[in-house]
Design an enzyme around this catalytic site. Structure first.
Site, PDB file in Angstrom:
ATOM      1  N   GLY A  12      -1.212   9.964  -6.630  1.00  0.00           N
ATOM      2  CA  GLY A  12      -2.555  10.505  -6.407  1.00  0.00           C
ATOM      3  C   GLY A  12      -3.636   9.584  -6.959  1.00  0.00           C
ATOM      4  O   GLY A  12      -3.350   8.561  -7.595  1.00  0.00           O
ATOM      5  N   SER A  40       6.676  11.646  -1.097  1.00  0.00           N
ATOM      6  CA  SER A  40       6.494  10.278  -1.591  1.00  0.00           C
ATOM      7  C   SER A  40       7.783   9.662  -2.135  1.00  0.00           C
ATOM      8  O   SER A  40       7.789   8.476  -2.496  1.00  0.00           O
ATOM      9  CB  SER A  40       5.458  10.256  -2.714  1.00  0.00           C
ATOM     10  OG  SER A  40       4.254  10.772  -2.261  1.00  0.00           O
ATOM     11  N   CYS A 128     -13.596  16.452 -15.988  1.00  0.00           N
ATOM     12  CA  CYS A 128     -14.186  15.106 -15.967  1.00  0.00           C
ATOM     13  C   CYS A 128     -15.668  15.073 -16.351  1.00  0.00           C
ATOM     14  O   CYS A 128     -16.097  14.233 -17.151  1.00  0.00           O
ATOM     15  CB  CYS A 128     -13.979  14.477 -14.599  1.00  0.00           C
ATOM     16  SG  CYS A 128     -14.428  15.574 -13.243  1.00  0.00           S
ATOM     17  N   GLY A 159     -13.249  13.333  -7.657  1.00  0.00           N
ATOM     18  CA  GLY A 159     -12.906  14.573  -8.347  1.00  0.00           C
ATOM     19  C   GLY A 159     -12.075  15.504  -7.482  1.00  0.00           C
ATOM     20  O   GLY A 159     -11.370  16.375  -7.994  1.00  0.00           O
ATOM     21  N   HIS A 241     -19.245   9.665 -11.650  1.00  0.00           N
ATOM     22  CA  HIS A 241     -20.185  10.780 -11.789  1.00  0.00           C
ATOM     23  C   HIS A 241     -21.441  10.321 -12.542  1.00  0.00           C
ATOM     24  O   HIS A 241     -21.355   9.493 -13.454  1.00  0.00           O
ATOM     25  CB  HIS A 241     -19.564  11.902 -12.635  1.00  0.00           C
ATOM     26  CG  HIS A 241     -18.461  12.658 -11.965  1.00  0.00           C
ATOM     27  ND1 HIS A 241     -18.116  12.532 -10.647  1.00  0.00           N
ATOM     28  CD2 HIS A 241     -17.619  13.604 -12.485  1.00  0.00           C
ATOM     29  CE1 HIS A 241     -17.111  13.359 -10.363  1.00  0.00           C
ATOM     30  NE2 HIS A 241     -16.784  14.007 -11.465  1.00  0.00           N
ATOM     31  N   GLN A 314     -15.166   8.719 -13.013  1.00  0.00           N
ATOM     32  CA  GLN A 314     -14.462  10.002 -13.024  1.00  0.00           C
ATOM     33  C   GLN A 314     -12.961   9.805 -13.130  1.00  0.00           C
ATOM     34  O   GLN A 314     -12.265  10.581 -13.790  1.00  0.00           O
ATOM     35  CB  GLN A 314     -14.821  10.768 -11.737  1.00  0.00           C
ATOM     36  CG  GLN A 314     -14.301  12.191 -11.655  1.00  0.00           C
ATOM     37  CD  GLN A 314     -12.891  12.285 -11.119  1.00  0.00           C
ATOM     38  OE1 GLN A 314     -12.454  11.430 -10.351  1.00  0.00           O
ATOM     39  NE2 GLN A 314     -12.185  13.327 -11.517  1.00  0.00           N
TER      40      GLN A 314
HETATM   41  P1  A2P Z   1       2.206  13.203  -3.011  1.00  0.00           P
HETATM   42  O1  A2P Z   1       1.453  11.901  -2.861  1.00  0.00           O
HETATM   43  O2  A2P Z   1       3.677  13.025  -2.824  1.00  0.00           O
HETATM   44  O3  A2P Z   1       1.624  14.332  -2.209  1.00  0.00           O
HETATM   45  P2  A2P Z   1      -4.604  13.773  -5.480  1.00  0.00           P
HETATM   46  O4  A2P Z   1      -5.201  14.456  -6.671  1.00  0.00           O
HETATM   47  O5  A2P Z   1      -5.141  12.409  -5.255  1.00  0.00           O
HETATM   48  O6  A2P Z   1      -4.660  14.641  -4.256  1.00  0.00           O
HETATM   49  O7  A2P Z   1      -3.028  13.576  -5.833  1.00  0.00           O
HETATM   50  C1  A2P Z   1      -2.165  14.650  -6.069  1.00  0.00           C
HETATM   51  C2  A2P Z   1      -0.843  14.147  -6.657  1.00  0.00           C
HETATM   52  O8  A2P Z   1      -0.008  15.285  -6.890  1.00  0.00           O
HETATM   53  C3  A2P Z   1      -0.077  13.219  -5.735  1.00  0.00           C
HETATM   54  O9  A2P Z   1       0.633  12.261  -6.486  1.00  0.00           O
HETATM   55  C4  A2P Z   1       0.878  14.191  -5.065  1.00  0.00           C
HETATM   56  O10 A2P Z   1       2.076  13.608  -4.564  1.00  0.00           O
HETATM   57  C5  A2P Z   1       1.213  15.083  -6.226  1.00  0.00           C
HETATM   58  N1  A2P Z   1       1.785  16.327  -5.755  1.00  0.00           N
HETATM   59  C6  A2P Z   1       1.255  17.192  -4.864  1.00  0.00           C
HETATM   60  N2  A2P Z   1       2.108  18.234  -4.623  1.00  0.00           N
HETATM   61  C7  A2P Z   1       3.209  18.002  -5.379  1.00  0.00           C
HETATM   62  C8  A2P Z   1       4.447  18.694  -5.575  1.00  0.00           C
HETATM   63  N3  A2P Z   1       4.727  19.822  -4.943  1.00  0.00           N
HETATM   64  N4  A2P Z   1       5.356  18.147  -6.440  1.00  0.00           N
HETATM   65  C9  A2P Z   1       5.072  17.009  -7.083  1.00  0.00           C
HETATM   66  N5  A2P Z   1       3.929  16.295  -6.941  1.00  0.00           N
HETATM   67  C10 A2P Z   1       3.004  16.795  -6.097  1.00  0.00           C
END
Ligand code: A2P
Length: 332
Positions: A12, A40, A128, A159, A241, A314
């Site tokens: 993320g 991922s 943040c 954010g 921000h 942020q």
């Molecule tokens: P993934 O890239 O596999 O969806 P952001 O805040 O930029 O949206 O990022 C959210 C982060 O949380 C990403 O790394 C995302 O992985 C991860 N994530 C979202 N859902 C899950 C889940 N069910 N289990 C583990 N990680 C998650």
């Protein structure tokens, strides 16, 4: 022996920055585990020149680890908290899931470092906007207690995560090409627009983001009597921000004294060129560790009150950097 560390949400917007901050950190990271959703799993990311494979986050992810930095959203933090704590792995959580929970320290190292020592397995990384605000205000508050804060914020896309940043890019491109564009991440068109923060509206008419600034300030400064009022707005900026702060102190505070305190404060830089009417902007603070402050004015409408302009990245001080600094405090 070095530390065994996991980043949950490594793919993320904040997770990616956590990797970069860990590379530069004083923490002796021996092993890094990159965790995300099953979507991922198998992707690779680079840490200190080494290619690491992302794995799916599961309850077994924490065995033998010392530290897990979480930034995968509140529901994921709640789901995996127990497994993490049971494994004896310190959880530093970037979500809002546990911030107001008693027994969970809420920490900005420049503001309340001692609170971190009271942890029972979980430390929360604050909101943040609140981190950026209090990093600049703590050095002033220490010498002249703050009675009231009025904050107006100008908040970047980051954010709302990586997808919101992409939506800002794509929406801007579509706007310039005069193509139609339907936002899917944020509720309204963002390019060449702005709107009051879209976090859920509370019964008192404030949005959740605004109330986070109120409640988290009270918790970190350990003073419920400080009056805090905020208006949070999303502006089409990618990752930094800006905040216009109006601060009422207990006693008169001289502008020169305020500048001197900020110049000597860790994590803060004064950036301004008064003669050119130029003040810190998101383009100055983006990808920087420090919060940039300036444009201090005496409020002409009220005694003992100063205005202050603050900008901060942020994704870094507002999230990834502060989380790693918390870990450095406890494990460094
Ligand atoms: P993934 O890239 O596999 O969806 P952001 O805040 O930029 O949206 O990022 C959210 C982060 O949380 C990403 O790394 C995302 O992985 C991860 N994530 C979202 N859902 C899950 C889940 N069910 N289990 C583990 N990680 C998650």
């Amino acid at each position: 022996m070095g530390l065994r560390v996991a980043v949950a949400g490594a793919t993320g917007a904040v997770g990616v920055e956590m990797l970069k901050v860990l590379e530069r950190s004083s923490l002796n990271v021996d092993e890094l585990h990159l965790l995300a959703s099953s979507r991922s799993a198998g992707k690779t990311m680079t840490f200190k020149g080494e290619e690491l494979t992302v794995k799916e986050l599961t309850e077994d992810s924490f065995a033998g680890l010392d530290l897990a930095l979480f930034s995968a959203g509140g529901s994921i933090s709640k789901k995996f908290r127990q497994a993490c704590v049971d494994a004896g792995c310190l959880m530093v959580d970037n979500s809002s899931a546990f911030r107001m929970e008693e027994g969970v320290p809420l920490v900005v190292p420049e503001v309340n470092p001692d609170a971190a020592k009271q942890h029972q397995g979980v430390i929360a990384n604050p909101n943040c906007t609140t981190i950026i605000m209090l990093t600049a205000l703590a050095p002033l508050h220490r010498v002249n207690p703050i009675k009231r804060i009025h904050a107006a914020t100008y908040q970047a896309a980051s954010g709302a995560g990586q997808a919101a940043m992409e939506e800002l890019y794509n929406g801007t491109r579509a706007y310039l090409n005069e193509e139609s564009f339907t936002p899917e991440v944020l509720p309204f068109p963002y390019a060449f627009n702005l709107f009051p923060h879209n976090s859920p509206l509370q019964e008192n008419g404030y949005c959740e983001e605004e109330m986070k600034m109120v409640n988290e300030t009270h918790k970190m400064l350990e003073d419920q009597s400080i009056k805090v009022h905020a208006t949070c707005v999303r502006v089409p900026v990618l990752r930094t921000h800006a905040e216009a702060l109006n601060i009422e102190f207990t006693n008169e505070m001289d502008i020169d004294e305020a500048y001197a305190l900020l110049k000597g404060a860790p994590g803060v830089q004064v950036l301004e060129d008064r003669e050119s009417n130029r003040w810190a902007m998101p383009i100055d603070a983006s990808e920087q560790y420090d919060v940039y402050a300036g444009r201090i004015r005496k409020d002409i409408s009220q005694d003992k009150t100063l205005d202050l302009w603050v900008v901060g990245d942020q994704l870094l001080k507002g999230a990834a950097l502060n989380a790693v600094q918390i870990a450095e405090l406890v494990l460094g």
